[in-house]
Design an enzyme around this catalytic site. Structure first.
Site, PDB file in Angstrom:
ATOM      1  N   TYR A 129       4.600   7.067  -6.957  1.00  0.00           N
ATOM      2  CA  TYR A 129       3.841   6.427  -8.236  1.00  0.00           C
ATOM      3  C   TYR A 129       2.294   6.629  -8.284  1.00  0.00           C
ATOM      4  O   TYR A 129       1.733   6.613  -7.030  1.00  0.00           O
ATOM      5  CB  TYR A 129       4.123   4.885  -8.116  1.00  0.00           C
ATOM      6  CG  TYR A 129       3.118   4.068  -8.834  1.00  0.00           C
ATOM      7  CD1 TYR A 129       3.629   3.803 -10.208  1.00  0.00           C
ATOM      8  CD2 TYR A 129       2.020   3.504  -8.330  1.00  0.00           C
ATOM      9  CE1 TYR A 129       2.869   2.775 -11.074  1.00  0.00           C
ATOM     10  CE2 TYR A 129       1.400   2.501  -9.227  1.00  0.00           C
ATOM     11  CZ  TYR A 129       1.697   2.496 -10.685  1.00  0.00           C
ATOM     12  OH  TYR A 129       0.871   1.576 -11.350  1.00  0.00           O
ATOM     13  N   HIS A 130       1.732   6.848  -9.227  1.00  0.00           N
ATOM     14  CA  HIS A 130       0.387   7.210  -9.324  1.00  0.00           C
ATOM     15  C   HIS A 130      -0.625   6.227  -9.497  1.00  0.00           C
ATOM     16  O   HIS A 130      -0.519   5.563 -10.626  1.00  0.00           O
ATOM     17  CB  HIS A 130       0.292   8.525 -10.385  1.00  0.00           C
ATOM     18  CG  HIS A 130      -0.896   9.387 -10.180  1.00  0.00           C
ATOM     19  ND1 HIS A 130      -2.238   8.665  -9.922  1.00  0.00           N
ATOM     20  CD2 HIS A 130      -1.280  10.705 -10.369  1.00  0.00           C
ATOM     21  CE1 HIS A 130      -3.196   9.850  -9.993  1.00  0.00           C
ATOM     22  NE2 HIS A 130      -2.581  10.908  -9.857  1.00  0.00           N
ATOM     23  N   GLY A 131      -1.271   5.781  -8.601  1.00  0.00           N
ATOM     24  CA  GLY A 131      -2.415   4.787  -8.840  1.00  0.00           C
ATOM     25  C   GLY A 131      -3.493   5.414  -9.622  1.00  0.00           C
ATOM     26  O   GLY A 131      -3.612   6.510 -10.115  1.00  0.00           O
TER      27      GLY A 131
END
Length: 330
Positions: A129-131
């Site tokens: 998951y990309h912050g």
């Protein structure tokens, strides 16, 4: 000037530092009642200090990136002669960068890495998951290098390769921008490769609800199928509390969709607790389609979010977790 300094401590009772400063400035400038101006300036500074902090802290990370780049240039110049005699002239530089970023993660975020035993010894595709920033991935790959001396390449957006001065850093860290053939080739060489299917859109427009924004992307799944490697899901707890974006502003979303440029402002850099969790690998199955594998991977990342992240995310709570040892599932 000497007479002014002496008057600050003359007499039975010394003047306060602020009163003394006011007196000296009045002597130097000839402006009377300058204390009123100072009091107003201090009030404005106090009022806007939180705003300054949340937009200045991201600059510290940018400075750290360019310190890394400067170190690589120095290292390259000092090792040019050795290049012809070594299979990888960057070994020492990679060690130094891993130590630098791992140290930053430990000190500023109390960074922890859990589930490293789920990473296979051979090649694998890490899907995460990309912050708002990829800082958690940088901490992950630094810790992995420190622990196991393993490197992990990553797929990045095209705009990253246009950042001034970043070429040498991207080269050393094994950052690629595709296409699919390059990704498959990296895995077939026995390396680890990481990708965030949500990309820049997820980074800028997801929020404290940790909504996965992958749309119908399945190219990463096809890469894993073509290379016949497992997919390793990964998620970092509190990743959106360290940095936030103003992605909720509609005009910024519209501007991004038209230009594909990351024009959404960032703020934060808060020293929240960060823990990266690596889930059980999803093995290669020759009969599974890319659509099925993509859906299975998305469900695995979603499961990590639900297990390890309190939703909605909260900056203050994430800061307090620096003083806690228990995780959500406990």
């Amino acid at each position: 000037m000497t007479g002014g300094n002496e008057s600050c401590t003359a007499g039975p009772t010394s003047m306060s530092y602020l009163t003394c400063l006011t007196y000296i400035l009045e002597e130097w400038t000839g402006v009377k009642d300058i204390g009123d101006y100072l009091s107003y300036a201090f009030y404005i500074l106090w009022l806007f200090f939180p705003l300054v902090v949340v937009f200045v802290l991201p600059g510290v990370i940018v400075i750290l990136f360019y310190v890394s780049i400067l170190w690589l240039h120095i290292y390259k110049r000092k090792n040019e002669i050795k290049e012809a005699y070594s299979h990888d002239v960057w070994i020492g530089a990679k060690e130094m960068l891993a130590t630098l970023w791992d140290g930053h993660g430990r000190i500023w975020h109390g960074y922890e890495l859990h589930g490293v035993e789920n990473i296979p010894e051979g090649p694998g595709l890490v899907v995460f998951y990309h912050g708002a920033t990829p800082l958690d991935y940088i901490y992950f790959t630094a810790r992995l290098h420190v622990m196991q001396k393993r490197c992990c390449s990553v797929v990045a957006d095209h705009f990253v390769f246009r950042l001034p001065g970043f070429r040498i850093l991207l080269e050393v860290l094994g950052v690629i921008h595709g296409p699919k053939e390059a990704c498959v080739g990296t895995l077939e060489k026995g390396h680890l490769l990481a990708i965030a299917p949500g990309g820049v859109r997820e980074a800028l427009f997801s929020d404290e609800m940790y909504t996965i924004l992958w749309s119908d992307r399945k190219g990463f799944a096809q890469v894993a199928i073509d290379a016949k490697v497992p997919i390793i899901p990964m998620f970092t707890q509190n990743v959106r509390e360290g940095f936030r974006t103003l992605g909720g502003i509609k005009i910024l979303r519209s501007l991004y969709e038209r230009t594909r440029l990351p024009v959404v402002p960032l703020y934060g850099g808060f020293p929240v607790k960060l823990r990266t969790f690596i889930g059980a690998p999803i093995p290669y199955e020759p009969n599974m389609t890319a659509e099925e594998l993509a859906a299975k991977t998305k469900a695995a990342v979603q499961a990590l979010i639900e297990k390890h992240q309190k939703i909605p995310g909260n900056i203050f709570r994430a800061l307090m977790e620096r003083f806690q040892t228990q995780k959500k599932e406990d």
